[in-house]
Design a protein around this motif. Structure first.
Motif, mmCIF file in Angstrom:
data_model
loop_
_atom_site.group_PDB
_atom_site.id
_atom_site.type_symbol
_atom_site.label_atom_id
_atom_site.label_comp_id
_atom_site.label_asym_id
_atom_site.label_seq_id
_atom_site.Cartn_x
_atom_site.Cartn_y
_atom_site.Cartn_z
ATOM 1 N N PHE A 6 0.938 -1.219 -0.137
ATOM 2 C CA PHE A 6 -0.057 0.087 -0.091
ATOM 3 C C PHE A 6 0.918 1.159 -0.069
ATOM 4 O O PHE A 6 -0.006 2.504 -0.756
ATOM 5 C CB PHE A 6 -1.107 0.455 1.382
ATOM 6 C CG PHE A 6 -2.241 -1.316 1.391
ATOM 7 C CD1 PHE A 6 -2.597 -1.403 0.560
ATOM 8 C CD2 PHE A 6 -1.513 -2.192 2.205
ATOM 9 C CE1 PHE A 6 -4.253 -1.891 0.681
ATOM 10 C CE2 PHE A 6 -2.277 -3.663 2.106
ATOM 11 C CZ PHE A 6 -3.678 -3.338 1.306
ATOM 12 N N ARG A 16 -11.266 -0.608 -7.378
ATOM 13 C CA ARG A 16 -10.619 0.157 -5.512
ATOM 14 C C ARG A 16 -9.130 -0.594 -5.357
ATOM 15 O O ARG A 16 -8.032 0.680 -5.054
ATOM 16 C CB ARG A 16 -11.391 0.116 -4.918
ATOM 17 C CG ARG A 16 -12.781 0.693 -5.036
ATOM 18 C CD ARG A 16 -13.832 0.918 -3.963
ATOM 19 N NE ARG A 16 -14.414 -0.061 -3.979
ATOM 20 C CZ ARG A 16 -15.433 -1.373 -4.568
ATOM 21 N NH1 ARG A 16 -15.923 -0.475 -5.804
ATOM 22 N NH2 ARG A 16 -16.388 -2.163 -4.846
ATOM 23 N N TYR A 17 -9.182 -2.061 -5.842
ATOM 24 C CA TYR A 17 -8.557 -2.779 -5.570
ATOM 25 C C TYR A 17 -6.879 -1.898 -5.765
ATOM 26 O O TYR A 17 -5.966 -2.053 -5.333
ATOM 27 C CB TYR A 17 -7.901 -4.272 -5.432
ATOM 28 C CG TYR A 17 -6.855 -4.971 -5.753
ATOM 29 C CD1 TYR A 17 -6.648 -5.787 -4.724
ATOM 30 C CD2 TYR A 17 -5.996 -4.548 -6.922
ATOM 31 C CE1 TYR A 17 -5.457 -6.668 -5.015
ATOM 32 C CE2 TYR A 17 -4.739 -5.928 -6.772
ATOM 33 C CZ TYR A 17 -4.239 -6.833 -5.762
ATOM 34 O OH TYR A 17 -3.170 -7.320 -5.846
ATOM 35 N N GLU A 27 -6.085 1.290 -4.335
ATOM 36 C CA GLU A 27 -5.200 1.713 -3.060
ATOM 37 C C GLU A 27 -3.440 1.237 -2.823
ATOM 38 O O GLU A 27 -3.054 1.023 -2.067
ATOM 39 C CB GLU A 27 -6.061 0.328 -2.302
ATOM 40 C CG GLU A 27 -7.544 0.784 -2.537
ATOM 41 C CD GLU A 27 -8.260 -0.103 -1.222
ATOM 42 O OE1 GLU A 27 -8.130 -1.284 -1.084
ATOM 43 O OE2 GLU A 27 -9.548 0.013 -0.640
ATOM 44 N N ARG A 28 -2.916 0.474 -4.015
ATOM 45 C CA ARG A 28 -1.929 -0.071 -3.992
ATOM 46 C C ARG A 28 -1.183 0.918 -5.044
ATOM 47 O O ARG A 28 0.156 0.064 -5.354
ATOM 48 C CB ARG A 28 -2.007 -2.234 -4.875
ATOM 49 C CG ARG A 28 -2.357 -2.423 -3.402
ATOM 50 C CD ARG A 28 -3.370 -3.766 -3.924
ATOM 51 N NE ARG A 28 -3.777 -4.797 -3.087
ATOM 52 C CZ ARG A 28 -5.083 -4.060 -2.749
ATOM 53 N NH1 ARG A 28 -5.981 -3.550 -2.563
ATOM 54 N NH2 ARG A 28 -5.118 -5.304 -1.142
#
Length: 198
Positions: free
Chosen positions: A61, A113-114, A117-118
């Motif tokens: 993250f 979204r995944y 976030e990364r």
């Protein structure tokens, strides 16, 4: 502007891309001669290697640290279905300086979204599947990509060839007969007139 697209594959005498030993050092030494700005790889390649990935930790993250002097290519992977969940592992490898998921408008919002976030960049191109031409244009526009080396299997190779997006092919032909009932060839696509390079 469309970047120059180069397919680079190792093949057996009977046209397979698996089932025979290859010299990886030779393969990647040759690949380095093109000094690509981006490596375009198929999602299936990374799905097969998913078992090698360690569990995700907090480092996944953290935003990447950009280095303007880094000359490594970026990695671009078509993944409109949101199947690649090992970006943290890919980021730990020394081969690429940045990462881009090529998605479509049908890609699940949860996956987008995944990625966000990364800190994995994303290009949305196409409706149900990735529009490869539009994605290549955006790679050029957004990242200045002028040369793309394709490191993929028959499905992605076939799509690029059938859509007239390949400028050059490099085949490293090994003196092996791989055989087998399920052929994994360099070019997989529905029957159609032969593809020609420009």
């Amino acid at each position: 502007m469309l970047p120059k697209v180069i397919l680079h594959n190792a093949v057996s005498l009977d046209g397979r891309i698996d089932g025979f030993p290859i010299d990886l050092q030779q393969y990647y030494e040759l690949a380095s001669t093109w000094k690509e700005d981006a490596t375009l790889a198929g999602s299936d390649t990374f799905l097969r290697a998913a078992s090698e990935a360690p569990p995700e930790d907090n480092n996944a993250f953290l935003p990447p640290v950009a280095d303007p002097n880094d000359r490594r290519p970026i990695l671009a992977v078509p993944d409109s279905r949101g199947r690649i969940r090992t970006w943290h592992y890919l980021r730990s490898l020394p081969y690429w300086r940045g990462f881009v998921a090529l998605c479509s408008r049908s890609t699940p919002q949860e996956y987008l979204r995944y990625l966000k976030e990364r800190h994995i960049d994303c290009i949305i191109a196409g409706e149900d599947h990735v529009d490869l031409r539009a994605a290549l244009l955006e790679l050029n526009c957004r990242y200045g990509v002028k040369v793309v080396r394709v490191d993929a299997g028959g499905t992605l190779n076939g799509l690029l060839l059938s859509q007239g997006l390949v400028n050059e092919m490099s085949l490293l032909i090994y003196p092996s007969l791989a055989g087998g009932k399920e052929q994994k060839g360099i070019f997989v696509a529905p029957s159609q007139p032969a593809a020609h390079l420009p």
